[in-house]
Design a protein around this motif. Structure first.
Motif, short mmCIF file in Angstrom:
data_model
loop_
_atom_site.label_atom_id
_atom_site.label_comp_id
_atom_site.label_asym_id
_atom_site.label_seq_id
_atom_site.Cartn_x
_atom_site.Cartn_y
_atom_site.Cartn_z
N ARG A 38 39.43 -14.30 74.08
CA ARG A 38 39.70 -15.34 73.10
C ARG A 38 38.37 -15.85 72.55
NH1 ARG A 38 44.95 -15.27 71.74
NH2 ARG A 38 45.02 -17.52 71.30
N LYS A 39 38.34 -16.20 71.27
CA LYS A 39 37.12 -16.70 70.65
C LYS A 39 37.44 -17.83 69.68
CE LYS A 39 37.18 -13.50 66.72
NZ LYS A 39 36.47 -12.46 65.97
N VAL A 40 36.42 -18.64 69.42
CA VAL A 40 36.51 -19.71 68.43
C VAL A 40 35.27 -19.63 67.55
CG1 VAL A 40 36.44 -22.21 68.04
CG2 VAL A 40 37.87 -21.27 69.88
N ALA A 41 35.47 -19.54 66.24
CA ALA A 41 34.36 -19.56 65.29
C ALA A 41 34.11 -21.00 64.87
CB ALA A 41 34.68 -18.69 64.08
N LEU A 42 32.90 -21.48 65.09
CA LEU A 42 32.60 -22.87 64.74
C LEU A 42 32.42 -23.01 63.24
CD1 LEU A 42 32.07 -22.83 67.81
CD2 LEU A 42 30.17 -24.41 67.41
N PRO A 43 32.80 -24.16 62.68
CA PRO A 43 32.59 -24.38 61.25
C PRO A 43 31.10 -24.53 60.94
CG PRO A 43 33.35 -26.40 62.31
CD PRO A 43 33.44 -25.31 63.34
N LEU A 44 30.76 -24.46 59.67
CA LEU A 44 29.37 -24.58 59.25
C LEU A 44 28.84 -25.96 59.62
CD1 LEU A 44 27.12 -23.10 57.58
CD2 LEU A 44 27.91 -24.47 55.63
N PRO A 45 27.69 -26.03 60.30
CA PRO A 45 27.11 -27.34 60.63
C PRO A 45 26.80 -28.12 59.36
CG PRO A 45 26.04 -25.59 61.88
CD PRO A 45 26.89 -24.92 60.85
N ARG A 103 22.06 -14.19 69.75
CA ARG A 103 21.45 -14.98 70.80
C ARG A 103 22.58 -15.54 71.67
NH1 ARG A 103 16.85 -18.36 71.21
NH2 ARG A 103 16.42 -18.22 68.97
N ILE A 104 22.44 -15.42 73.00
CA ILE A 104 23.38 -16.08 73.89
C ILE A 104 22.77 -17.43 74.25
CG2 ILE A 104 24.62 -16.00 76.08
CD1 ILE A 104 24.56 -13.00 75.96
N SER A 112 25.02 -17.31 69.02
CA SER A 112 24.48 -17.76 67.74
C SER A 112 23.78 -16.61 67.04
CB SER A 112 23.50 -18.92 67.97
OG SER A 112 22.85 -19.28 66.76
N ASP A 113 24.02 -16.48 65.75
CA ASP A 113 23.42 -15.39 64.97
C ASP A 113 22.16 -15.90 64.29
OD1 ASP A 113 22.94 -13.04 63.70
OD2 ASP A 113 24.54 -13.24 62.21
N ASP A 114 21.09 -16.13 65.07
CA ASP A 114 19.87 -16.69 64.50
C ASP A 114 18.61 -15.95 64.93
OD1 ASP A 114 18.61 -19.17 66.72
OD2 ASP A 114 20.15 -17.72 67.19
N LEU A 115 18.74 -14.80 65.54
CA LEU A 115 17.56 -14.10 66.03
C LEU A 115 16.88 -13.25 64.96
CD1 LEU A 115 18.73 -12.94 69.58
CD2 LEU A 115 17.05 -14.72 69.02
N PHE A 116 17.64 -12.70 64.04
CA PHE A 116 17.08 -11.82 63.01
C PHE A 116 17.54 -12.29 61.63
CE2 PHE A 116 17.65 -9.44 66.92
CZ PHE A 116 16.38 -8.93 67.14
N GLY A 117 17.30 -13.54 61.34
CA GLY A 117 17.82 -14.17 60.14
C GLY A 117 18.89 -15.16 60.55
N HIS A 118 19.04 -16.23 59.79
CA HIS A 118 19.93 -17.31 60.20
C HIS A 118 21.17 -17.36 59.31
CE1 HIS A 118 21.08 -20.87 62.29
NE2 HIS A 118 19.88 -21.15 62.74
N THR A 119 22.34 -17.07 59.88
CA THR A 119 23.58 -17.12 59.12
C THR A 119 24.41 -18.36 59.45
OG1 THR A 119 24.88 -15.93 60.78
CG2 THR A 119 23.67 -14.60 59.17
N HIS A 120 23.96 -19.17 60.40
CA HIS A 120 24.69 -20.35 60.88
C HIS A 120 25.99 -19.98 61.58
CE1 HIS A 120 21.88 -22.97 58.83
NE2 HIS A 120 22.13 -22.38 57.68
N SER A 121 26.15 -18.71 61.96
CA SER A 121 27.36 -18.28 62.67
C SER A 121 27.23 -18.60 64.15
CB SER A 121 27.59 -16.78 62.48
OG SER A 121 27.84 -16.48 61.13
N ILE A 122 28.17 -19.38 64.66
CA ILE A 122 28.19 -19.75 66.08
C ILE A 122 29.60 -19.51 66.59
CG2 ILE A 122 27.77 -21.56 67.78
CD1 ILE A 122 26.06 -23.00 65.66
N PHE A 123 29.70 -18.88 67.77
CA PHE A 123 31.00 -18.58 68.36
C PHE A 123 31.05 -19.07 69.80
CE2 PHE A 123 30.53 -15.31 65.11
CZ PHE A 123 31.78 -15.28 64.51
#
Length: 430
Positions: free
Chosen positions: A137-144, A106-107, A118-129
């Protein structure tokens, strides 16, 4: 700094150059690398870009994301709004997240040259970049912190934008625990700030309103995030739609009324959007396949009386989603065949643009280049797929075409969420 130019003059000149050139110029000398990599220079460059991308000189580039039928993967490209918006007229962007998720991300939104995924469209992994595709360049956000391990499942809604007052990128997360009758209120709210690299809880008055599960969209306008929401009225058997607002600088919530005609519309038929720097609402007659849609615009931010129905479109053959409006007035839509189409307001005709992808994978946003994440981010390059892709790729599942699998996944997810929301809202809106 230079044998020929004073440091101040050199800084001023470099701050007007595009980010790709500046990344290369860091190799000229240690002093140039040091200058370009400072927070002061990155901020100065952002200010110059903001002036260039004002209303008088708007951004002329779009980023288009879709799950490609030909490549069987999520791909990104840049299209100039001043050229023909066709398949052959684009610049491909390396996608460092290719094959990292089941189908595609998801953008959440775009701000100052940075995309939030965010990786929440087909199951939720809590991955946000956070991702700057221009400088890779990218930043991986820590687990909420609010993950509701004891009360899973939950509904999580995100907002993303740049806090101008504090010079910081922020992500706000609104998390609702699921209960028998829907979702509990008030939700838990936390904010991630790029400068600290961490999440923290938000206190104060939290709205006792529900946002639309799965189908939510955000609009970042005037330094604030906006979502369509609904809430109970004084009588518990009645609800009304509204816009929930989160100020990224002050980190407080507010609300804005919708036009009267939209207050009792099914909330999942309303999308928050941005149109020419203004807050907008896309109102469609159906969630999955629409034949008509109206675009409402708040001409003067904060002035409820300035809501105006700017556009109305009718497409007899139907369409999926409104993606945006070009400078020439053409409205970008997704077609039944999974392609990108342009709707001409004058002729009322549609034109296929030759850009193919699954219906729900399309995302279009204006995009300005920046040096954001140069200091905080890590390198983000596209890697070739491996032989054993697991659940994120196409190998090891079955012989079904990956494109067809994504299409079926979209239909299953949308159908199940529409059935769930329809049942939940049936007593209120229907």
């Amino acid at each position: 700094m230079s044998d020929y130019l004073p440091e101040e003059a050199l800084t001023h000149i470099l701050s007007r150059l595009p980010p790709k050139s500046l990344i290369k110029f860091r190799c000229v000398s240690k002093s140039w690398n040091s200058l370009i990599s400072t927070p002061y220079f990155i901020s100065l460059h952002a200010q110059q870009s903001a002036l260039s991308n004002s209303r008088a000189h708007p951004v002329t580039d779009f980023i288009v994301r879709r799950y490609s039928k030909d490549e069987k993967a999520e791909i990104y490209s840049v299209h100039s709004d001043s050229a023909e918006f066709l398949e052959q007229n684009y610049v491909r962007i390396e996608n460092p997240f290719r094959h990292m998720t089941r189908f595609y991300y998801r953008i959440v939104g775009s701000s100052n040259g940075v995309l939030c995924l965010s990786d929440d469209l087909f199951g939720h992994t809590h991955s946000i970049f956070l991702w700057n595709p221009v400088i890779r360049r990218k930043v991986a956000l820590p687990l909420p912190k609010a993950t509701f391990e004891s009360t899973w499942p939950c509904m999580c809604v995100l907002g993303f934008g740049f806090d101008v007052q504090n010079g910081d990128f922020k992500v706000v997360r609104v998390a609702y625990a699921q209960v028998d009758y829907g979702y509990s209120v008030p939700p838990k709210v936390e904010v991630y700030t790029l400068s600290t690299g961490s999440w923290r809880r938000v206190g104060g008055k939290i709205p006792r309103s529900w946002m639309v599960d799965y189908f939510w969209t955000q609009a970042f306008v005037d330094g604030k995030v906006h979502w369509v929401a609904y809430r109970s009225k004084a009588r518990q058997d009645e609800v009304e739609n509204l816009i929930i607002v989160f100020d990224m600088s002050n980190e407080v919530f507010g609300e804005l009324p919708l036009p009267d005609i939209l207050t009792n519309e099914l909330p999942f038929n309303l999308n928050a959007a941005v149109l020419d720097h203004s807050l907008a609402i896309y109102q469609c007659d159906a969630r999955s396949w629409s034949k008509s849609c109206s675009i409402w615009v708040m001409k003067k931010y904060g002035d409820v009386e300035s809501w105006s129905k700017q556009l109305h479109i009718n497409v007899e053959e139907g369409f999926g989603t409104i993606l945006g409006v070009r400078r020439n007035g053409d409205i970008l839509l997704t077609a039944r065949n999974g392609g990108l189409i342009a709707y001409n307001q004058d002729t009322k005709a549609t034109m296929e643009l030759g850009i193919l992808g699954t219906k729900d994978s399309f995302y279009v946003c204006s995009h300005a280049e920046s040096l954001a994440l140069l200091i905080e981010g890590e390198e983000a390059r596209e890697h070739p797929p491996t032989e054993n892709l697991g659940q994120c790729g196409s190998s090891g599942d079955n012989d079904e075409d990956p494109y067809e699998r994504v299409t079926k996944g979209e239909v299953r997810k949308q159908t199940s969420m529409l059935q769930y929301l329809t049942a939940m809202l049936e007593g209120w809106f229907m």
